[in-house]
Design an enzyme around this catalytic site. Structure first.
Site, PDB file in Angstrom:
ATOM      1  N   CYS A  80      25.640  49.816 139.754  1.00 33.80           N
ATOM      2  CA  CYS A  80      24.363  49.386 140.624  1.00 33.80           C
ATOM      3  C   CYS A  80      23.017  49.425 139.643  1.00 33.80           C
ATOM      4  O   CYS A  80      22.122  48.729 140.090  1.00 33.80           O
ATOM      5  CB  CYS A  80      24.251  50.340 141.610  1.00 33.80           C
ATOM      6  SG  CYS A  80      25.354  50.371 142.933  1.00 33.80           S
ATOM      7  N   ASP A 107      -2.282  65.055 113.719  1.00 35.55           N
ATOM      8  CA  ASP A 107      -1.050  64.961 112.887  1.00 35.55           C
ATOM      9  C   ASP A 107      -0.685  63.450 113.647  1.00 35.55           C
ATOM     10  O   ASP A 107       0.624  63.028 113.390  1.00 35.55           O
ATOM     11  CB  ASP A 107      -0.465  65.921 112.755  1.00 35.55           C
ATOM     12  CG  ASP A 107      -0.886  67.208 112.067  1.00 35.55           C
ATOM     13  OD1 ASP A 107      -1.273  66.657 110.936  1.00 35.55           O
ATOM     14  OD2 ASP A 107      -0.717  68.021 112.280  1.00 35.55           O
ATOM     15  N   ASP A 125       4.024  70.427 108.859  1.00 35.62           N
ATOM     16  CA  ASP A 125       2.456  70.332 108.483  1.00 35.62           C
ATOM     17  C   ASP A 125       2.157  71.846 108.333  1.00 35.62           C
ATOM     18  O   ASP A 125       2.866  72.901 108.709  1.00 35.62           O
ATOM     19  CB  ASP A 125       1.601  69.916 110.056  1.00 35.62           C
ATOM     20  CG  ASP A 125       0.060  70.366 109.751  1.00 35.62           C
ATOM     21  OD1 ASP A 125      -0.290  69.536 108.770  1.00 35.62           O
ATOM     22  OD2 ASP A 125      -0.358  71.064 110.731  1.00 35.62           O
TER      23      ASP A 125
HETATM   24  N1  LIG Z   1     -14.938  70.575 107.903  1.00 33.75           N
HETATM   25  C1  LIG Z   1     -14.792  71.015 106.476  1.00 33.75           C
HETATM   26  N2  LIG Z   1     -15.214  72.089 106.155  1.00 33.75           N
HETATM   27  C2  LIG Z   1     -14.886  72.488 104.833  1.00 33.75           C
HETATM   28  N3  LIG Z   1     -13.704  72.037 104.189  1.00 33.75           N
HETATM   29  C3  LIG Z   1     -13.226  70.992 104.724  1.00 33.75           C
HETATM   30  C4  LIG Z   1     -13.522  70.458 105.874  1.00 33.75           C
HETATM   31  N4  LIG Z   1     -12.807  69.260 106.311  1.00 33.75           N
HETATM   32  C5  LIG Z   1     -11.857  69.360 105.194  1.00 33.75           C
HETATM   33  N5  LIG Z   1     -12.362  70.065 104.233  1.00 33.75           N
HETATM   34  C6  LIG Z   1     -11.291  70.132 103.103  1.00 33.75           C
HETATM   35  O1  LIG Z   1     -10.310  69.111 102.994  1.00 33.75           O
HETATM   36  C7  LIG Z   1      -9.182  69.939 102.849  1.00 33.75           C
HETATM   37  C8  LIG Z   1      -8.015  68.966 103.497  1.00 33.75           C
HETATM   38  O2  LIG Z   1      -8.360  68.839 104.875  1.00 33.75           O
HETATM   39  P1  LIG Z   1      -7.297  68.459 105.935  1.00 33.75           P
HETATM   40  O3  LIG Z   1      -7.969  68.430 107.262  1.00 33.75           O
HETATM   41  O4  LIG Z   1      -6.823  67.044 105.280  1.00 33.75           O
HETATM   42  O5  LIG Z   1      -5.853  69.585 105.695  1.00 33.75           O
HETATM   43  P2  LIG Z   1      -5.715  70.859 105.993  1.00 33.75           P
HETATM   44  O6  LIG Z   1      -6.586  71.000 107.475  1.00 33.75           O
HETATM   45  O7  LIG Z   1      -6.502  72.088 105.087  1.00 33.75           O
HETATM   46  O8  LIG Z   1      -4.326  71.134 105.974  1.00 33.75           O
HETATM   47  P3  LIG Z   1      -3.213  70.424 106.987  1.00 33.75           P
HETATM   48  O9  LIG Z   1      -2.923  69.293 106.537  1.00 33.75           O
HETATM   49  O10 LIG Z   1      -2.066  71.505 106.806  1.00 33.75           O
HETATM   50  O11 LIG Z   1      -3.618  70.652 108.332  1.00 33.75           O
HETATM   51  C9  LIG Z   1      -9.344  71.116 103.444  1.00 33.75           C
HETATM   52  O12 LIG Z   1      -8.286  72.229 102.868  1.00 33.75           O
HETATM   53  C10 LIG Z   1     -10.471  71.496 102.844  1.00 33.75           C
HETATM   54  O13 LIG Z   1     -10.474  71.868 101.651  1.00 33.75           O
HETATM   55 MG   LIG Z   2      -5.286  70.189 109.400  1.00 32.29          MG
END
Ligand SMILES: Nc1ncnc2c1ncn2[C@@H]1O[C@H](COP(=O)(O)OP(=O)(O)OP(=O)(O)O)[C@@H](O)[C@H]1O
Ligand SMILES: [Mg+2]
Ligand SMILES: [Cu+]
Length: 755
Positions: A16, A646, A435
């Site tokens: 069905c 992600d 991650d």
């Molecule tokens: N708002 C922010 N203030 C300070 N540093 C930052 C900021 N955003 C990103 N960064 C820098 O950029 C890097 C990469 O950031 P991203 O968000 O890509 O990865 P993450 O959060 O550290 O790690 P994951 O990929 O495991 O989540 C961080 O580790 C940090 O050093």
């Molecule tokens: Mg991150």
């Protein structure tokens, strides 16, 4: 493109489903329609500009079935009873027919004993074998108990197809009408040297046995959806809220957003919300699968349907009705249970050809037997046998029942599986990509180190912290939140920011008090031409401790350095070990810098690290890994992430697994959601997938095997060898048994234990 889930009524057999699929898919504007027999559900993807629910319902109607939308409210409070009532009524009807059928069958068998065995039984009166009496007894069984089979065949005929109903109707009718002719014109047979035998009991017993099979199947199917009913049953019926300064008890449906709800120890939390007053611990096992009670204090989120343990507290309702976590889970599980697994396509293709094929074999059987023996009776028995034994319903039940039990079992353990396809794919995973932040770690980073170039004189340190916090206040990054929290603990004020820019994967920049402030990675600031020499050593030390390091530059000069630690989840190490044990490759993917990433990887036991991957490059990285297999088929990759930034990588992976920490369930982006943050859920999900697929294979094997073996035997292939001819009654019993055993096997999955 909208997706619609419909409840379907009136399906009697697995074939069905394809009838409905065809009818709905042929509507313009419908892209895809899949029907699940066990869940009695259809999932329709359609363009709302071209068609609507009404048209889809009409199409289902025209095909001979009924469809109605799965109402959200229906899933919640009380309304599940309606569904139950329909189920009960169907079952009562079935039982009534079964009782009548059984009584008549027994009388017919007893009456037929002398003839069948060739013995005289003194206690059986001869008139019990009178063909006219048998005719009178069998007629209600054939046409009242067996009414459903005729209706089913008629519907199928209108669509120019045949279903298992057709087979049963044809088979039993052949036995019945042949007997009828014998009853009315016995001389016709006797004159040709044949015995005027009737086969009424065959028709009656076969119908009764199949009804019995259907009853078992019906009951078992009811059990497969037990998980959903359990979930719905979790919701309490009442809530205590404060209205006009008074505490009152109201029905849960009457709770409104922002109502203040009071919960006492031992009570269930009615809806989702945020704690405003009081402290307690809450058992969230039923929703997240997390077995330890969770501490709650003002500001924390609570999930509806979880149980308050120790203290009383008040909370503000933030999600009610169909938006609560529980309602979303119920909806998702229902949709998943109704979806179709790719493995089922084989079964579908077979069933589509099966019934016409069987009718063909039956005709061939009749012709061969008739020419070989010149005896209609001898030709009729194997023909009826073939029609009855060849029922494909076990084949149609094999996959969907296991999927229903499997997805339901997942939900019980805090694992939400989006559809059957994801459940099937999970057991093929070769590489798991994890991650870092929020997946392996808690995702609640705290500032542990803070040093400045110019020391602490004149409050220099606090001034820079204030600049940093002012800027980071505008960012949603977890590291930014850590900076803001740290600044708050140091009681520094924040200022307004101009021209704020977030550079994903690098950092943030903007103007604060006419200073140009940049905060981010070493690499980024170097690429901006800033001298970073003075802190490189410090940077390396902290990184090697697994801390994230962020650099703070003011007006193009480095002013400070911060080390931020994010604790590993207590279960990460064990989860990675288990994944390795399952033979999977485990990879870490992070935007953080390499030394930090490697330090963390060492700690949890991961050997392969992709660091400094920008958020927009993560999906690309997953793609590269997929191509790594070296063979034509790509590697099957699962990506595990916290589901926020992600999302593209989750979508690119073959199986995207989102970690929903607390109530933050990012359901939509992923194939599988682990409601609690516990990584061990991945292992449970993979094991569940393995168990479900194994179960489906057993079912399919059993169903195919049964038909492949049954048809030739029924056709009389053993007759020339052993003089063996299958009694159609045995065929009926075998066919009922085959579906019952498939469903029973699927129910074994309910014993699955979470890792
Ligand atoms: N708002 C922010 N203030 C300070 N540093 C930052 C900021 N955003 C990103 N960064 C820098 O950029 C890097 C990469 O950031 P991203 O968000 O890509 O990865 P993450 O959060 O550290 O790690 P994951 O990929 O495991 O989540 C961080 O580790 C940090 O050093
Ligand atoms: Mg991150
Ligand atoms: Cu059947």
């Amino acid at each position: 493109m909208d997706t619609l889930t419909l409840k379907i009524k009136g399906m009697s057999c697995a074939s069905c489903t394809s009838a409905i699929e065809q009818a709905v898919s042929s509507l313009s504007g419908v892209r895809e329609c899949t029907v699940n027999f066990s869940a009695e559900q259809a999932t329709v993807k359609y363009n709302p500009q071209k068609t609507d629910i009404k048209q889809i319902q009409d199409a289902v109607d025209a095909a001979g079935y009924q469809a109605y939308p799965l109402e959200e409210q229906e899933m919640m409070v009380g309304e599940g009873d309606k569904e139950k009532a329909v189920r009960k009524a169907e079952e009562r009807n079935l039982i009534r027919k079964l009782i009548i059928g059984s009584i008549i069958s027994i009388i017919l068998i007893v009456g037929g004993l002398p003839m069948m065995t060739g013995l005289e039984f003194s206690f059986i009166p001869r008139w019990l074998h009178n063909p006219w009496l048998q005719l009178i007894l069998t007629t209600p069984v054939q046409f009242w108990c067996g009414y459903g089979f005729y209706i089913g065949s008629w519907k199928a005929l209108k669509r120019r197809t045949a279903t298992m109903d057709t087979l049963i109707a044809l088979g039993t009718s052949a036995a019945f009408f042949y007997s009828l002719v014998v009853t009315i014109f016995p001389d016709f047979f006797i004159n040709r040297g044949l015995r005027a035998e009737v086969y009424y009991e065959t028709a009656a017993v076969v119908i009764t046995l199949i009804l019995l099979g259907r009853l078992f199947e019906h009951r078992a199917k009811g059990k497969t959806s037990a998980a959903i009913r359990k979930l719905i049953g979790l919701q309490p019926r009442n809530a205590r809220v404060i209205r006009n300064g008074r505490e009152i008890d109201i029905l849960i449906q009457e709770v409104q957003l922002d109502d203040v709800v009071i919960v006492r120890p031992g009570e269930k939390i009615p809806v989702d919300g945020e704690v405003t007053e009081g402290n307690s611990t809450v058992d969230e096992a039923m929703v997240t699968g997390e077995s330890l009670p969770i501490k709650k204090q003002p500001g924390d989120e609570v999930i509806g349907a979880t149980i308050n343990k120790t203290g009383s507290f008040k909370f503000k309702a933030t999600r009610i009705g169909k938006n609560t976590v529980l309602a979303q889970i119920v909806r998702l599980v229902q949709e998943a249970q109704g979806s179709k697994a790719p493995i089922q396509r084989i079964a579908d293709r077979v069933t589509a050809w099966f019934v016409p094929g069987v009718i063909f074999i039956a005709i061939a059987t009749f012709i061969v037997w008739f020419y070989a023996t010149r005896n209609i009776t001898l030709a009729l028995i194997p023909t009826v046998g073939v029609l009855i034994i060849a029922c494909p319903c076990a084949l149609g039940l094999a996959t969907p029942t296991s999927i229903m039990v499997g997805t339901g079992k997942g939900a019980e353990n805090g694992i939400l599986i989006k559809d059957a396809e994801s459940l099937e794919l999970a057991h093929k995973i070769q590489t798991i990509v994890l991650d870092k932040t929020g997946t392996l770690t808690e995702g609640k980073p705290t500032v542990t180190n803070f040093i400045t170039v110019n020391g602490t004189a004149n409050g220099n340190e606090l001034k820079i912290l204030s600049l940093a916090a002012s800027l980071e206040r505008n960012s949603e990054h977890p590291l930014a939140e850590a900076v803001v929290r740290y600044a708050q603990s140091q009681e520094v004020g924040v200022k307004n920011v101009r021209d704020f820019v977030a550079v994903p994967g690098s950092g943030v920049q903007g103007f604060v008090l006419d200073h140009f402030v940049q905060i981010g990675t070493l690499r980024w600031l170097e690429s901006e031409g800033i001298d970073t020499q003075m802190f490189l050593l410090q940077n390396n030390t902290w990184s090697n401790e697994g801390k994230s390091v962020i650099w703070i530059a003011v007006d193009g000069k480095i002013e400070a350095l911060m080390g931020i630690a994010d604790a590993l989840k207590s279960t990460s190490q064990e989860a990675v070990r288990m994944l390795h044990k399952l033979g999977l490759e485990v990879v870490m993917l992070t935007g953080d810098n390499r030394p930090t990433a490697e330090a963390i990887a060492r700690e949890v036991g991961i050997d392969r690290v992709f660091a400094e991957v920008r958020p927009d490059r993560k999906a690309e990285q997953v793609k590269t890994l997929q191509k790594e297999s070296g063979k034509k088929e790509r590697k099957i990759i699962a990506m595990v992430g916290d589901g926020i930034n992600d999302a593209p990588a989750l979508a690119q992976a073959d199986v995207g697994i989102a970690i929903g920490t607390g109530t933050d369930v990012a359901i939509a982006a992923s194939d599988i959601t682990l409601i609690s943050g516990d990584l061990q859920g991945i292992i449970t999900a993979i094991k569940l997938s393995q168990a479900t697929i194994r179960n489906i294979r057993q079912n399919l094997f059993f169903a195919f095997f049964y038909n492949v073996l049954g048809i030739p035997i029924a056709a009389g292939i053993l007759f020339p060898l052993f003089g063996w001819l299958l009694n159609p009654i045995i065929a009926g019993a075998a066919m009922a048994f085959s579906s019952v055993s498939v469903v029973t096997n699927a129910l074994r999955l309910r014993k699955f234990k979470a890792y």
